[in-house]
Write an enzyme that holds these catalytic residues in place. Sequence first.
Site, PDB file in Angstrom:
ATOM      1  N   ASP A 191     -77.726  49.900   9.566  1.00 33.52           N
ATOM      2  CA  ASP A 191     -77.111  49.621   8.235  1.00 33.52           C
ATOM      3  C   ASP A 191     -77.266  48.034   7.902  1.00 33.52           C
ATOM      4  OD1 ASP A 191     -75.375  50.268   6.144  1.00 33.52           O
ATOM      5  OD2 ASP A 191     -73.629  49.999   7.426  1.00 33.52           O
ATOM      6  N   ASP A 209     -71.861  44.296  12.700  1.00 34.80           N
ATOM      7  CA  ASP A 209     -71.901  45.945  12.740  1.00 34.80           C
ATOM      8  C   ASP A 209     -73.033  46.391  13.339  1.00 34.80           C
ATOM      9  OD1 ASP A 209     -69.333  45.883  11.770  1.00 34.80           O
ATOM     10  OD2 ASP A 209     -69.682  46.553   9.878  1.00 34.80           O
TER      11      ASP A 209
END
Lengths: 543, 249
Positions: A191, A209
């Site tokens: 992502d 993340d």
Amino acid sequence: MSDQSICPKCGEKIPASAPAGQCPKCMMKAGFESRDAGSVDGQATDLASRRSGFVAPSPEELAPHFPQFEIVELLGKGGMGAVYKARQPKLDRYVALKILPPEIGKDPGFTERFTREAQSLAMLNHACIVAVYDFGEADGLYYFVMEYVDGANLRQTIETGGLTPPEALAIVPQICDALQFSHDEGVVHRDIKPENILIDKRGRVKIADFGLAKLLGVAEDGSAVEKPYTVTGTHQVMGTPRYMAPEQMQGSSAVDHRADIYSLGVVFYEMLTGELPIGRFEAPSKKVRIDVRLDEVVLRSLESAPDRRYQHANDVKTEVESIVGASDTRFSVAKPATADFKAMVRSQLKVPAVGLMVAGIVNLLAAAVILLLPTFSKLSGGFPEGLEGFVEGKATFAEATFVSIIIASCSFVSGILLVLGAVRMFDLQSYGIALIAAVVAILPCALGFPISLPFGIWALIVVLRHDVKNAFPDEHAKSERKQTPTGPVSVVGGAMVGGMIVGMVLGTAVDQDKIGEYMVLGMVVGLLLGCVIDANNRGKSKD
Amino acid sequence: MPKNESHREPIARERHFATTHWSIVVAAGDASREGAQDALSQLCEAYWYPLYAYVRRRGHSAPDAQDLTQAFFARLLEKQSLRVAKRERGKFRSFLLASLDHFLANEYNRARAQKRGGDRVHLSLDVAAGESRVNLEPAHDLTPERLYERQWALTLLELVICRMEAEYQEAGKARQFELFKDVLGGGRERLRYVEIAAELDMSVENARQGAHRMRKRYRALLREEVARTVVDPSDVDEELANLFEALGN
């Protein structure tokens, strides 16, 4: 307006009849956000999180679940949960606390998967990756405790005035470093997007993340099911698929590290052009003035077939750096150095900086001693051995005082410069001052010269290496930034010089015989004054 | 796009009726109530274009479509249509389409005595001579109903934009509107605040604030406009979602 343009936000075509030329879908979507009017600007909740019904708890609501932290504020929220700034009182540090959407825990097998993923994320220990300190579950809330990065994300950076191509080209290699490292560890980010690329106050890139997309979007069979965005869906964990590789969007199970390279290509393209590479997009060099060879790098990262992309993040970095290094020296000047490089330069400058510091202190002491000599001599009834001949050989007492004042002043000024330069050199703060200090050190203008000469030469050799300058902050960029509080050394040094000059003037006017004492007194007063001003400055900058 | 101005005109003029709400019309439920009648006609004026596009998509030529749309409105407003308008009528959008369908079926039968079946009416080729906006629509793959919804969504957005623009103009901030309007769509991240701030002679922070305010105001107006067309204010989100989907491919 016959040509159809592309919405930079959702990537869809904007029909020619669109009101005000804006993307109608995004315009309609904007109507939903009313409930989130208070969300952090730039990290506004997307529709996905609203639809999935995840409402980020307020810091007060969250506090009872996390007694070990002081929850400071909500930093942002999205489809993947909410992030809070929190303080860990025991360690006296700030951390970022990430709460995952509660419904995720209802998924059977999630706990096990969560533990497994978190353990592999915790192993990612790299300067350009946001570190995972801890993870767990508190009253049904799954959370990560992560390194707090004081800065902005790349999206915000782009928003507030955009990036220049040299800046973009300095960021990409750092992203590549982080990706290569995690890929070597077997972790695919999945992502990569500007929101996940953080830039701290010193310009260092930190990617956040890692692996979360997989954790939150994985299917029972282990394949990625990052579902594309739909308005009615209930299980979105992803935002818009703007940065996803084609194989990821198709939900293919064969998603590997090369998906990250595609996303990197999208981010790269956006940083250079301000637009997303959607549909039949133009090569970056058609839109901005950059080396045409960079087109090849961007386009190859964006190949839809993974086999045709770069196979390793390192390859992207190598290409970018070879192009940047060869084509334009301005790029290499503007390039903020990586943390590793800075650490290396710092260690090389350590010894010369300490040497200059010692020489500087010797110079300052020498200046004080010379100025106080007449007083000593009067107290002890004559000049000390060495200087007596010097003074007697040279005509009058007044002339001797004059000469000693000159020598003392030179000693003092060079002492201040050396100390200041040494501090700046050691902190890699100001290239200019460090350079001046090194030059002053090799000039025979002060009594500490024998000490400063070798260290000055040493410092010059290191400082003048062409790449070392990059380790220092860009002087131009610095002047554009907000006024930073002046360093303590320069404040105190300046006050001391000022005090000495005032003392000299006073001494000349009042009592020429005691000019040395006046100057020393002036310096001491300056020193005290400088300390007060500095303390005051620190107080202000804290606000 | 000067041609487009033609249909923007009535919309822009319409903005001072912004308080008209379909819920008022429905609540009144009585055509003899003059206020309700006015309210209805104002709403119809604002949303005539989606109906026109729908009629065109159903295969009527441009002159026919114009006549039919006009006649439909005349009939709707003359007749006691509102007497039967109750809460079940639902959204104004659905009410209009249902009424139009009913009207078209009757008119159509009368004019051509045709029935449903194989004789599907094709788009007449004089489309090019018709309403300029119809030509701009990539409507070939849309059913008339989908096209109607899509046009409805676009019209609604345009009403909002017009109101917004008028507001900014009245406040003497026309240029600000021009510069910031990208925040309404997806362009927020592309706004060059530094340049905008320089042009407007304000600080970058103020420019960001200005953009933020505009987005906020836009959201309020958009929700207000949607609220005009639904019966219950709590339906706004649902209608927004419907319209969002209508805009999809």
